[in-house]
Enzyme design. Structure first.
Site, short mmCIF file in Angstrom:
data_model
loop_
_atom_site.label_atom_id
_atom_site.label_comp_id
_atom_site.label_asym_id
_atom_site.label_seq_id
_atom_site.Cartn_x
_atom_site.Cartn_y
_atom_site.Cartn_z
N GLY A 14 0.83 -1.19 0.00
CA GLY A 14 0.00 0.00 0.00
C GLY A 14 0.87 1.24 0.00
O GLY A 14 2.02 1.23 -0.47
N THR A 15 0.36 2.32 0.58
CA THR A 15 1.10 3.59 0.60
C THR A 15 2.46 3.43 1.25
O THR A 15 3.48 3.89 0.74
CB THR A 15 0.28 4.65 1.35
OG1 THR A 15 -0.97 4.82 0.69
CG2 THR A 15 1.02 5.98 1.36
N ALA A 18 4.84 0.69 -0.72
CA ALA A 18 5.39 1.26 -1.95
C ALA A 18 6.46 2.30 -1.63
O ALA A 18 7.49 2.38 -2.32
CB ALA A 18 4.27 1.89 -2.78
N GLU A 132 9.22 0.08 15.19
CA GLU A 132 9.25 1.54 15.38
C GLU A 132 8.08 2.22 14.69
O GLU A 132 7.47 3.15 15.23
CB GLU A 132 10.56 2.11 14.85
CG GLU A 132 10.77 3.58 15.16
CD GLU A 132 10.95 3.84 16.65
OE1 GLU A 132 10.05 4.47 17.23
OE2 GLU A 132 11.95 3.40 17.21
N VAL A 135 4.30 3.01 16.20
CA VAL A 135 3.96 4.05 17.19
C VAL A 135 4.53 5.39 16.74
O VAL A 135 5.72 5.52 16.49
CB VAL A 135 4.52 3.70 18.58
CG1 VAL A 135 4.22 4.81 19.58
CG2 VAL A 135 3.95 2.38 19.08
N GLY A 190 -7.61 12.72 2.71
CA GLY A 190 -6.95 11.45 2.98
C GLY A 190 -6.38 11.34 4.38
O GLY A 190 -5.69 10.37 4.70
N ASP A 204 -7.05 3.99 18.01
CA ASP A 204 -5.71 4.02 17.43
C ASP A 204 -4.70 4.52 18.46
O ASP A 204 -3.63 3.92 18.65
CB ASP A 204 -5.70 4.92 16.20
CG ASP A 204 -4.32 5.09 15.60
OD1 ASP A 204 -3.86 4.19 14.88
OD2 ASP A 204 -3.70 6.15 15.85
N LYS A 208 -1.32 2.42 20.47
CA LYS A 208 0.04 2.95 20.55
C LYS A 208 0.45 3.17 22.01
O LYS A 208 1.59 2.89 22.40
CB LYS A 208 0.13 4.25 19.76
CG LYS A 208 -0.14 4.08 18.27
CD LYS A 208 -0.32 5.41 17.57
CE LYS A 208 -0.64 5.23 16.10
NZ LYS A 208 -0.93 6.50 15.41
N GLY A 305 1.60 9.10 7.23
CA GLY A 305 2.03 9.38 5.87
C GLY A 305 3.00 8.34 5.39
O GLY A 305 3.74 7.73 6.18
#
Length: 439
Positions: A14-15, A18, A132, A135, A190, A204, A208, A305
């Site tokens: 995915g993002t 890739a 790593e 989190v 997004g 979420d 973490k 990101g």
């Protein structure tokens, strides 16, 4: 020193996946110099083989099963970027360990649910489990806690751990826009999923926080023992009132060790506007570690990101590339899995701190005094109390009463609110936001 390449098997393109492939290619020469050996992706898998991801996979072996990638003879490190706390990620990671391979993952849900079991497997096999990227995105908080802070005792940690929520709260304050409108904007950009529940309700952040708590305090991961509140009930009235009082509202994950056990909580929090963490805006994350030797250490950076998360993944891979055969690896959770203490949960209702409370009340004589009296009867010391017009009440039938308290017990707050509700003065539920002496 070996010059043989470190061979990567990658599950998930995915993002983030890739971006890992692209950055490994772009930074090939730099990474080879830093690690003393090349790093190469030799095998991969994803749901859709035909999708154009803008990366060159011509020299990469394609396998349809993540477990096959994890077990492949030509793979040294299995990188799991599938996501989810169950299958196929769990079986693939276990297969990698059984085959004696190192694992790197960005999967916070998997570590929160199965981290202790997986850490034990890694330690038994003498391989590394690096996570790593699970989190705080690109912030190297796990490496800092596990390695750089050896000898420090952490008493408390807290942070902004979800970029979506921080973006929403920042936009609400800066642009005077309501929650639903900003959420729709975040989805269009997004920053938020089509179903944003996992982010905006705090889950979420909780995953973490649970991982960091385990490393900080040497306990088993307890993702299900976290007091949880999201930001969906935060209004512009709360944002404005906080600003007027010299505070900003942030969704914080907080963990601290007390004589009653460990307290973990995720909820909207008012932090002093002059504090460092109050200045962390948009999708940026921040973590504060309160220690005996270093004092309060704050780390901030991009929390999400493709490139930020990929950077953390590559950092974990690079650490493995630098390691040498026969070297004793440190425990994945900072403490050997078999020595992690049982998690002892402190009762949230024993939490002591200041509070912001906003009541919407009937515009009647004596209501202001009645609320103040109920607070006093519960032993609560008020720092401030003001009455304002309700901008959403065109007939002026209601008023907003806003108060802040000095440090008090949560049980006292709940007792006072229950008494005020029984008096029949309120028009809607009270809004309660905890206040933190954040640095």
């Amino acid at each position: 020193m070996t010059t043989e390449p470190l061979r990567i098997g990658l599950a998930g393109l995915g993002t983030v996946g890739a971006a890992v492939v692209r950055l490994l290619d772009q930074k090939r020469a730099l990474l080879t110099r830093q690690c003393g050996r090349p790093i190469e992706v030799v095998a991969a898998t994803a749901r859709d083989r035909t999708r154009d991801r803008g990366i060159d996979l011509s020299g990469v072996q394609w396998l349809d099963d993540p477990v096959a990638v994890a077990q492949a003879d030509n793979v040294d490190v299995f990188v799991e970027l599938i996501g989810g706390d169950g299958e196929p990620a769990l079986s693939a990671v276990k297969a990698a360990f059984s085959a004696g391979k190192h694992v790197v993952t960005a999967n916070k849900a998997l570590i929160a649910a199965h981290g202790v079991e997986l850490a034990a497997m890694a330690e038994e096999q003498g391989v590394l489990l690096n996570f790593e990227a699970a989190v705080a995105g690109g912030i190297p908080v796990i490496k800092t806690m596990r390695e750089a802070m050896a000898g420090n005792t952490i008493s408390r940690l807290y942070g902004i751990l979800n970029g979506t929520c921080n973006y929403i709260l920042t936009r609400m304050e800066d642009e005077e826009i309501g929650f639903e409108e900003v959420l729709a904007e975040a989805q269009s950009l997004g920053y938020a999923e089509a179903d944003p529940t996992f982010d905006i309700e705090g889950n979420d952040t909780a995953h973490k926080l649970a991982i960091m708590t385990s490393i900080a305090f040497g306990t088993r991961i307890a993702a299900d023992d976290i007091y949880l509140e999201g930001i969906s009930n935060i209004t512009l009235a709360d944002i404005r009132a906080a600003r007027d009082l010299g505070y900003r509202i942030k969704l914080l994950g907080v963990a601290q060790k007390t004589d009653r056990g460990i307290e973990q909580r995720v909820h909207p929090t008012m932090v002093p506007i002059e504090s460092q963490i109050a200045q962390v805006d948009d999708v940026t994350n921040a973590v504060v570690l309160e220690t005996d030797l270093l004092g309060a250490l704050l780390m901030s950076g991009p929390g999400a990101g493709g490139e930020a998360t990929a950077s953390a993944v590559i950092g974990d891979v690079a650490d493995i590339a630098k390691s040498r055969p026969g070297r004793q690896h440190g425990p994945a959770l900072g403490t050997p899995a078999k020595e992690l203490a049982p998690y002892e949960k402190a009762r949230m209702r024993s939490h002591e701190g200041g509070y912001f409370i906003r009541f919407l009340v009937r515009d009647e004589v004596g209501v202001f005094a009645a609320i103040a009296q109920r607070m006093a009867s519960a032993g609560i010391s008020l720092q401030s109390i003001v009455q304002r017009d309700d901008p959403d009440s065109p007939d002026h039938a209601s008023k907003a009463i806003i108060l802040t308290t000095h440090a008090t017990m949560e049980t006292s707050i709940r007792e006072a609110i229950a008494a005020i509700e029984s008096d029949g003065h309120l028009r809607g539920a009270a809004q309660v936001i905890r206040m933190e002496p954040a640095g």
